[in-house]
Design an enzyme around this catalytic site. Structure first.
Site, PDB file in Angstrom:
ATOM      1  N   HIS A 135       0.806  -1.223   0.000  1.00  0.00           N
ATOM      2  CA  HIS A 135       0.000   0.000   0.000  1.00  0.00           C
ATOM      3  C   HIS A 135       0.840   1.275   0.000  1.00  0.00           C
ATOM      4  CE1 HIS A 135       0.911   0.902   4.257  1.00  0.00           C
ATOM      5  NE2 HIS A 135       0.954  -0.413   4.395  1.00  0.00           N
ATOM      6  N   HIS A 144      11.912  -0.867 -12.591  1.00  0.00           N
ATOM      7  CA  HIS A 144      11.779  -2.320 -12.755  1.00  0.00           C
ATOM      8  C   HIS A 144      11.855  -2.973 -11.378  1.00  0.00           C
ATOM      9  CE1 HIS A 144      13.207  -6.244 -14.959  1.00  0.00           C
ATOM     10  NE2 HIS A 144      12.182  -6.451 -14.154  1.00  0.00           N
TER      11      HIS A 144
END
Length: 205
Positions: A135, A144
């Site tokens: 979250h 990446h």
């Protein structure tokens, strides 16, 4: 017919192509600057280089950049976007992405990945196989997150940073731009721009 072009005929490109077909793209074709020396990427044809793709953009319903180098991927995405390419977001059917999170154009979320609530992911990001982004994370452009890497809640990652396979990042840590985090590293402190961290706990190399 849903026709997708992928720039970057690499192993990662194969994974993106396979994912695209699972997502309903009927035809997937590659372009790569190694053409004409490279004419196929596994079962998929390579039709030309970047210039050829730019000349044929209207033939494709979408274009993705499957280049592992974050800086190169960002440059190619900017070039394609400026030329009017449609840059879809690709979500593997087995990925779980909160409806309250956002993903930038040209991003891919691969098999088994999880992005939890209130995350913001930039343009051209790769959230790779079984990676998790908890979250309230904020990831910049062309980031990446490698296979099996895990970000706890509230982590910030700057543009073009690479989190290596199996790495883990403690909650609320801030990682700068252009950073490389080594495979299996445990990041427990903030990381400045343009450096490499590795180890447990991760330290600058």
């Amino acid at each position: 017919m849903k026709r997708l072009a992928i720039l970057g005929a690499s192993g990662h490109g194969k994974v993106v192509a396979d994912c695209a077909e699972m997502c309903g793209w009927e035809t997937v074709e590659f372009f790569d600057d190694a053409w004409p020396n490279k004419l196929s990427n596994g079962r998929w044809p390579v039709l030309g280089n970047t210039d050829a793709l730019l000349a044929r953009l209207k033939e494709f319903g979408g274009v993705l950049v499957a280049v592992g180098n974050n800086a190169v991927r960002a440059d190619k995405l900017n070039e394609l976007s400026s030329a009017g390419a449609k840059l879809p977001v690709l979500l593997h059917p087995s990925a779980i992405v909160s409806r309250y999170s956002t993903l930038g154009a040209g991003s891919v979320v691969l098999a088994g990945a999880v992005i939890n609530v209130d995350c913001s992911i930039g343009i051209g990001a790769i959230i790779n196989t079984s990676a998790t982004v908890d979250h309230d994370c904020v990831l910049g452009d062309a980031v990446h997150v490698s296979p099996g890497a895990h970000l706890a809640g509230g982590v910030t990652v700057g543009d073009r940073s690479w989190l290596g396979i199996g790495s883990a990042v403690r909650q609320m840590v801030r990682i700068g731009s252009g950073v490389t985090v080594g495979a299996g590293a445990a990041v427990v402190t903030n990381i400045p721009d343009e450096c490499t961290f590795a180890g447990v706990p991760a330290q600058m190399l």
